[in-house]
Design an enzyme around this catalytic site. Structure first.
Site, PDB file in Angstrom:
ATOM      1  N   TYR A 121     -29.810  74.752  25.266  1.00 33.92           N
ATOM      2  CA  TYR A 121     -30.027  74.318  23.887  1.00 33.92           C
ATOM      3  C   TYR A 121     -31.162  75.018  22.904  1.00 33.92           C
ATOM      4  O   TYR A 121     -30.720  75.231  21.798  1.00 33.92           O
ATOM      5  CB  TYR A 121     -30.174  72.749  23.970  1.00 33.92           C
ATOM      6  CG  TYR A 121     -30.329  71.850  22.823  1.00 33.92           C
ATOM      7  CD1 TYR A 121     -29.108  71.670  22.146  1.00 33.92           C
ATOM      8  CD2 TYR A 121     -31.763  71.642  22.301  1.00 33.92           C
ATOM      9  CE1 TYR A 121     -29.404  70.917  20.936  1.00 33.92           C
ATOM     10  CE2 TYR A 121     -31.852  71.089  20.860  1.00 33.92           C
ATOM     11  CZ  TYR A 121     -30.431  70.575  20.342  1.00 33.92           C
ATOM     12  OH  TYR A 121     -30.556  69.683  19.345  1.00 33.92           O
TER      13      TYR A 121
ATOM     14  N   LYS B 253     -30.393  77.134  19.534  1.00 35.37           N
ATOM     15  CA  LYS B 253     -31.043  76.572  18.207  1.00 35.37           C
ATOM     16  C   LYS B 253     -31.622  77.521  17.490  1.00 35.37           C
ATOM     17  O   LYS B 253     -31.913  77.745  16.368  1.00 35.37           O
ATOM     18  CB  LYS B 253     -31.681  75.027  18.536  1.00 35.37           C
ATOM     19  CG  LYS B 253     -30.777  74.141  18.768  1.00 35.37           C
ATOM     20  CD  LYS B 253     -30.019  73.714  17.687  1.00 35.37           C
ATOM     21  CE  LYS B 253     -28.818  72.622  17.899  1.00 35.37           C
ATOM     22  NZ  LYS B 253     -28.048  72.577  16.710  1.00 35.37           N
TER      23      LYS B 253
HETATM   24  N1  LIG Z   1     -30.857  63.834  17.193  1.00 34.26           N
HETATM   25  C1  LIG Z   1     -31.997  64.699  17.361  1.00 34.26           C
HETATM   26  O1  LIG Z   1     -33.190  64.117  17.205  1.00 34.26           O
HETATM   27  C2  LIG Z   1     -31.807  66.212  16.756  1.00 34.26           C
HETATM   28  C3  LIG Z   1     -32.890  66.882  16.930  1.00 34.26           C
HETATM   29  C4  LIG Z   1     -32.852  68.307  16.242  1.00 34.26           C
HETATM   30  C5  LIG Z   1     -31.420  68.837  15.950  1.00 34.26           C
HETATM   31  N2  LIG Z   1     -30.527  68.208  16.103  1.00 34.26           N
HETATM   32  C6  LIG Z   1     -29.155  68.485  15.980  1.00 34.26           C
HETATM   33  O2  LIG Z   1     -28.552  67.784  14.878  1.00 34.26           O
HETATM   34  C7  LIG Z   1     -27.057  68.036  15.130  1.00 34.26           C
HETATM   35  C8  LIG Z   1     -26.525  66.761  14.985  1.00 34.26           C
HETATM   36  O3  LIG Z   1     -26.973  66.055  16.314  1.00 34.26           O
HETATM   37  P1  LIG Z   1     -26.958  64.372  16.545  1.00 34.26           P
HETATM   38  O4  LIG Z   1     -28.134  63.940  17.065  1.00 34.26           O
HETATM   39  O5  LIG Z   1     -26.220  63.535  15.412  1.00 34.26           O
HETATM   40  O6  LIG Z   1     -25.902  64.408  17.684  1.00 34.26           O
HETATM   41  P2  LIG Z   1     -24.512  63.386  18.177  1.00 34.26           P
HETATM   42  O7  LIG Z   1     -24.401  63.665  19.371  1.00 34.26           O
HETATM   43  O8  LIG Z   1     -24.721  62.028  17.579  1.00 34.26           O
HETATM   44  O9  LIG Z   1     -23.200  64.129  17.498  1.00 34.26           O
HETATM   45  C9  LIG Z   1     -22.777  65.363  17.794  1.00 34.26           C
HETATM   46  C10 LIG Z   1     -21.405  65.444  17.546  1.00 34.26           C
HETATM   47  O10 LIG Z   1     -21.054  66.754  17.807  1.00 34.26           O
HETATM   48  C11 LIG Z   1     -19.662  66.382  18.655  1.00 34.26           C
HETATM   49  N3  LIG Z   1     -19.182  67.325  19.379  1.00 34.26           N
HETATM   50  C12 LIG Z   1     -19.695  67.989  20.639  1.00 34.26           C
HETATM   51  N4  LIG Z   1     -19.034  69.087  21.233  1.00 34.26           N
HETATM   52  C13 LIG Z   1     -18.133  69.333  20.075  1.00 34.26           C
HETATM   53  C14 LIG Z   1     -17.303  70.405  20.177  1.00 34.26           C
HETATM   54  N5  LIG Z   1     -16.974  71.278  21.092  1.00 34.26           N
HETATM   55  N6  LIG Z   1     -16.532  70.641  18.861  1.00 34.26           N
HETATM   56  C15 LIG Z   1     -16.791  69.649  17.945  1.00 34.26           C
HETATM   57  N7  LIG Z   1     -17.520  68.828  18.093  1.00 34.26           N
HETATM   58  C16 LIG Z   1     -18.340  68.420  18.958  1.00 34.26           C
HETATM   59  C17 LIG Z   1     -19.704  65.239  19.444  1.00 34.26           C
HETATM   60  O11 LIG Z   1     -18.582  64.485  19.661  1.00 34.26           O
HETATM   61  C18 LIG Z   1     -20.694  64.360  18.358  1.00 34.26           C
HETATM   62  O12 LIG Z   1     -19.878  63.559  17.545  1.00 34.26           O
HETATM   63  C19 LIG Z   1     -26.845  68.613  16.131  1.00 34.26           C
HETATM   64  O13 LIG Z   1     -26.868  69.922  15.850  1.00 34.26           O
HETATM   65  C20 LIG Z   1     -28.265  68.685  17.072  1.00 34.26           C
HETATM   66  O14 LIG Z   1     -28.342  69.711  17.819  1.00 34.26           O
HETATM   67  C21 LIG Z   1     -30.567  66.594  16.367  1.00 34.26           C
END
Ligand SMILES: NC(=O)c1ccc[n+]([C@@H]2O[C@H](COP(=O)([O-])OP(=O)(O)OC[C@H]3O[C@@H](n4cnc5c(N)ncnc54)[C@H](O)[C@@H]3O)[C@@H](O)[C@H]2O)c1
Length: 244
Positions: free
Chosen positions: A150, A154
């Site tokens: 991951y 990123k």
């Molecule tokens: N939540 C955090 O603390 C955090 C921190 C840093 C970065 N991020 C990034 O923010 C973004 C959103 O994350 P989130 O926390 O809302 O995650 P989340 O898990 O709530 O949402 C991620 C979504 O991606 C979808 N997904 C997974 N594999 C997929 C695929 N192959 N094709 C299409 N869709 C797919 C899932 O079904 C889900 O709806 C991501 O890129 C994550 O890495 C999140």
């Protein structure tokens, strides 16, 4: 959050928009008058405006991405912005990582962004207008035990966004990366069981909710964000509700 952003009929594709941060953005963008195409492997919730449309898309599948983008263009006319949020976060130490886990993380988190960008960019170039946002993560710069795939994806996305921004800088297309901070979503909860690291985050930075990231994202989507090749880092979990 009160909408102070006018999407004015623009069309936005959000990958991974069925849940978490992407779903919060989809709702806010539709509430602000925009049309949203959600690309996800799961079906998200409908929006009362009827302007959030769901497409079952695995972003690692290049042919499916190209077909879905063509569907969006046919149904909604154009694509003004892409927010590439789909990501998976396996938690496995380097020595135990099997090739399939490594490949899957990079195929979704990194390849998936390339396929989506390649699908939307030609019409953005021909219109000389567009916004592309990708999600980095603090783990991509700090690293984290068990998060190598991951974190690597990123970190690579930031370099990708900066390079793409430079490629299209004279075409009025803005490309930026967002670090959303620590946000309580399904992905976060799955990767960080209660206790341990999660408790440390709760004490040190605080843990935000998906809606807290919407304001920074809407800013970057708006013409007010005269910036490209940048990283917007939401360092701590200030809640927009606490500030109004
Ligand atoms: N939540 C955090 O603390 C955090 C921190 C840093 C970065 N991020 C990034 O923010 C973004 C959103 O994350 P989130 O926390 O809302 O995650 P989340 O898990 O709530 O949402 C991620 C979504 O991606 C979808 N997904 C997974 N594999 C997929 C695929 N192959 N094709 C299409 N869709 C797919 C899932 O079904 C889900 O709806 C991501 O890129 C994550 O890495 C999140």
């Amino acid at each position: 959050m009160k909408a102070r952003f006018d999407a004015d009929g623009d069309v936005l594709i959000i990958t991974g928009g069925a849940n978490g941060i992407g779903a919060a953005l989809a709702g806010a963008y539709a509430a602000a008058g925009g049309t949203v195409a959600v690309f996800d492997v799961r079906r998200g919730a409908d929006h009362p405006s009827g302007r959030v449309h769901h497409y079952l898309v695995d972003v690692s599948d290049r042919d499916r991405v190209l077909a879905a983008v063509a569907e969006v263009r046919a149904e909604h006319g154009r694509i003004d912005a892409l927010v590439a949020g789909a990501a998976v976060q396996p938690r496995v130490n380097v020595l135990e990582m099997d090739p399939g886990q490594w490949r899957r993380a990079l195929a979704v988190n990194l390849d998936g962004v390339l396929w989506c960008v390649q699908a939307v960019l030609p019409q953005m170039l021909s219109r000389q207008s567009g916004v592309i946002l990708v999600f980095g993560s603090g783990l991509g710069s700090a690293g984290h035990p068990g998060a190598s795939a991951y974190a690597a994806s990123k970190a690579a996305l930031v370099a990708f966004a900066k390079s793409l921004a430079a490629e299209v800088a004279t075409d009025r297309i803005r490309v930026n990366a967002v670090f959303p901070g620590v946000v309580d979503t399904a992905q976060f909860r799955a990767a960080n069981p209660p206790g341990g690291e999660r408790e440390r985050w709760e004490r040190s930075t605080g843990i935000g909710v998906a809606e807290d990231v919407v304001g920074p994202l809407l800013f970057l989507l708006s013409p007010a964000a005269a910036m490209t090749g940048s990283v917007l880092t939401r360092e701590r979990a200030f809640s927009a509700g606490d500030l109004s």
